[in-house]
Design a protein around this motif. Structure first.
Motif, PDB file in Angstrom:
ATOM      1  N   THR A  60      82.295  55.354  71.376  1.00 57.63           N
ATOM      2  CA  THR A  60      80.678  55.226  71.398  1.00 57.63           C
ATOM      3  C   THR A  60      80.051  54.911  72.809  1.00 57.63           C
ATOM      4  N   TRP A  61      80.903  53.862  73.424  1.00 56.36           N
ATOM      5  CA  TRP A  61      80.554  53.735  74.807  1.00 56.36           C
ATOM      6  C   TRP A  61      80.772  54.623  75.748  1.00 56.36           C
ATOM      7  N   ARG A  62      81.958  55.159  75.832  1.00 60.42           N
ATOM      8  CA  ARG A  62      82.173  56.023  76.697  1.00 60.42           C
ATOM      9  C   ARG A  62      81.504  57.526  76.584  1.00 60.42           C
ATOM     10  N   ILE A  63      81.134  58.010  75.303  1.00 58.47           N
ATOM     11  CA  ILE A  63      80.325  59.186  75.240  1.00 58.47           C
ATOM     12  C   ILE A  63      78.971  58.841  75.710  1.00 58.47           C
ATOM     13  N   ASN A  64      78.387  57.663  75.398  1.00 59.86           N
ATOM     14  CA  ASN A  64      77.018  57.254  75.714  1.00 59.86           C
ATOM     15  C   ASN A  64      77.037  57.149  77.186  1.00 59.86           C
ATOM     16  N   LEU A  65      77.991  56.532  77.775  1.00 60.14           N
ATOM     17  CA  LEU A  65      77.895  56.418  79.270  1.00 60.14           C
ATOM     18  C   LEU A  65      78.095  57.826  80.074  1.00 60.14           C
ATOM     19  N   SER A  84      85.971  76.224  76.171  1.00 59.92           N
ATOM     20  CA  SER A  84      87.237  76.291  75.384  1.00 59.92           C
ATOM     21  C   SER A  84      87.055  77.542  74.519  1.00 59.92           C
ATOM     22  N   HIS A  85      85.817  78.252  74.405  1.00 53.47           N
ATOM     23  CA  HIS A  85      85.856  79.201  73.399  1.00 53.47           C
ATOM     24  C   HIS A  85      85.442  80.675  74.188  1.00 53.47           C
ATOM     25  N   ILE A  86      86.449  81.162  74.661  1.00 54.32           N
ATOM     26  CA  ILE A  86      86.395  82.402  75.803  1.00 54.32           C
ATOM     27  C   ILE A  86      86.575  83.612  74.663  1.00 54.32           C
ATOM     28  N   GLY A  87      85.561  84.298  75.036  1.00 54.41           N
ATOM     29  CA  GLY A  87      85.613  85.777  74.246  1.00 54.41           C
ATOM     30  C   GLY A  87      85.520  85.639  72.799  1.00 54.41           C
ATOM     31  N   GLY A  88      84.708  84.491  72.528  1.00 52.42           N
ATOM     32  CA  GLY A  88      84.501  84.045  70.953  1.00 52.42           C
ATOM     33  C   GLY A  88      85.496  83.532  70.287  1.00 52.42           C
ATOM     34  N   LYS A  89      86.485  83.463  70.727  1.00 53.08           N
ATOM     35  CA  LYS A  89      87.905  82.928  70.267  1.00 53.08           C
ATOM     36  C   LYS A  89      87.876  81.547  70.347  1.00 53.08           C
ATOM     37  N   SER A  90      88.484  80.638  69.517  1.00 51.86           N
ATOM     38  CA  SER A  90      88.628  79.351  69.597  1.00 51.86           C
ATOM     39  C   SER A  90      90.091  78.855  69.687  1.00 51.86           C
ATOM     40  N   PRO A  91      90.605  78.819  70.860  1.00 58.25           N
ATOM     41  CA  PRO A  91      92.177  78.635  70.780  1.00 58.25           C
ATOM     42  C   PRO A  91      92.138  76.935  70.549  1.00 58.25           C
ATOM     43  N   SER A  92      93.105  76.671  69.495  1.00 54.81           N
ATOM     44  CA  SER A  92      93.416  75.355  69.196  1.00 54.81           C
ATOM     45  C   SER A  92      94.461  74.773  70.270  1.00 54.81           C
ATOM     46  N   SER A  93      94.193  73.696  70.882  1.00 51.12           N
ATOM     47  CA  SER A  93      95.106  73.297  71.779  1.00 51.12           C
ATOM     48  C   SER A  93      95.342  71.590  71.490  1.00 51.12           C
ATOM     49  N   LEU A  94      96.408  71.231  72.087  1.00 52.90           N
ATOM     50  CA  LEU A  94      96.547  69.847  71.887  1.00 52.90           C
ATOM     51  C   LEU A  94      95.471  68.897  72.341  1.00 52.90           C
ATOM     52  N   MET A  95      95.070  69.509  73.753  1.00 54.30           N
ATOM     53  CA  MET A  95      93.946  68.519  74.406  1.00 54.30           C
ATOM     54  C   MET A  95      92.663  68.743  73.495  1.00 54.30           C
ATOM     55  N   GLU A  96      92.214  69.782  72.989  1.00 55.34           N
ATOM     56  CA  GLU A  96      91.179  69.852  72.367  1.00 55.34           C
ATOM     57  C   GLU A  96      91.156  69.240  70.890  1.00 55.34           C
ATOM     58  N   ASP A  97      92.383  68.986  70.310  1.00 56.28           N
ATOM     59  CA  ASP A  97      92.541  68.121  69.117  1.00 56.28           C
ATOM     60  C   ASP A  97      92.375  66.750  69.348  1.00 56.28           C
ATOM     61  N   TYR A  98      92.920  66.117  70.420  1.00 51.75           N
ATOM     62  CA  TYR A  98      92.679  64.836  71.008  1.00 51.75           C
ATOM     63  C   TYR A  98      91.247  64.750  71.078  1.00 51.75           C
ATOM     64  N   ALA A  99      90.416  65.537  71.788  1.00 54.22           N
ATOM     65  CA  ALA A  99      88.979  65.331  72.105  1.00 54.22           C
ATOM     66  C   ALA A  99      88.217  65.282  70.766  1.00 54.22           C
ATOM     67  N   ARG A 100      88.735  66.204  69.869  1.00 51.58           N
ATOM     68  CA  ARG A 100      87.792  65.971  68.581  1.00 51.58           C
ATOM     69  C   ARG A 100      88.125  65.054  67.826  1.00 51.58           C
ATOM     70  N   PHE A 149      88.704  61.931  69.064  1.00 55.14           N
ATOM     71  CA  PHE A 149      88.100  61.190  69.951  1.00 55.14           C
ATOM     72  C   PHE A 149      86.417  61.028  69.596  1.00 55.14           C
ATOM     73  N   LEU A 150      85.969  62.246  69.410  1.00 57.77           N
ATOM     74  CA  LEU A 150      84.603  62.465  69.090  1.00 57.77           C
ATOM     75  C   LEU A 150      84.332  61.754  67.605  1.00 57.77           C
ATOM     76  N   GLN A 151      85.431  62.043  66.728  1.00 53.82           N
ATOM     77  CA  GLN A 151      85.182  61.494  65.320  1.00 53.82           C
ATOM     78  C   GLN A 151      84.984  60.055  65.256  1.00 53.82           C
ATOM     79  N   GLU A 152      85.344  59.337  66.367  1.00 56.42           N
ATOM     80  CA  GLU A 152      85.254  57.905  66.322  1.00 56.42           C
ATOM     81  C   GLU A 152      83.894  57.465  66.975  1.00 56.42           C
ATOM     82  N   VAL A 153      83.032  58.320  67.388  1.00 57.71           N
ATOM     83  CA  VAL A 153      81.785  58.059  67.934  1.00 57.71           C
ATOM     84  C   VAL A 153      80.938  57.453  67.135  1.00 57.71           C
ATOM     85  N   ASN A 154      79.970  56.519  67.087  1.00 64.26           N
ATOM     86  CA  ASN A 154      79.058  56.021  66.156  1.00 64.26           C
ATOM     87  C   ASN A 154      77.753  56.669  66.971  1.00 64.26           C
TER      88      ASN A 154
END
Length: 97
Positions: A14-19, A56-72, A74-79
Motif C-alpha cells: 500500500t505504501w509503495r503503490i501510493n508513493l 504488457s498487452h501487445i496486439g490485444g493479447k495478454s501473455p502471462s509471464s512470471l514478472m506479471e504474475d508477481y506484479a499482480r 503484489f497489487l492484491q496486497e494493496v489496501n
C-alpha cells in the motif's frame, strides 16, 4: 504478533503503490470529486493496473509471464480503500481552507 505496517500505511504494498503511483495526485487530477471510498478505491485499482500493465498487452493479447504474475500478486496486497480514504481526506482538508 508481527507488525506489518509500513511508514504509517497498513503494509508495504500500500505504501509503495501510493508513493510510486498516486503521490501528489488529487481527486481533481482523476477528474472526479467522488467522496465514496469504495468508488474511489475501485478507480484507483483500475488506474494502477492500467498504467502498470500498459505495455504488457501487445496486439490485444495478454501473455502471462512470471514478472506479471508477481506484479499482480503484489497489487492484491494493496489496501486500495486506505489510499482512497487518504485522497478523500486530503480533498476535504483542501476544500475547507
Amino acid at each position: 504478533m508481527t507488525d506489518t505496517t509500513y511508514n504509517g500505511w497498513s503494509n508495504y504494498a500500500t505504501w509503495r503503490i501510493n508513493l510510486e503511483v498516486f503521490d501528489g495526485m488529487t481527486l481533481e487530477d482523476m477528474n472526479t470529486v467522488e467522496v465514496d471510498p469504495y468508488e474511489v478505491s475501485q478507480y484507483l485499482q483500475d488506474y494502477a493496473e492500467e498504467i502498470i500493465f500498459l505495455d504488457s498487452h501487445i496486439g490485444g493479447k495478454s501473455p502471462s509471464s512470471l514478472m506479471e504474475d508477481y506484479a499482480r500478486a503484489f497489487l492484491q496486497e494493496v489496501n486500495w480503500y486506505e489510499i482512497a480514504q487518504h485522497l478523500i481526506e486530503d480533498h476535504i482538508i483542501e476544500n475547507q481552507e
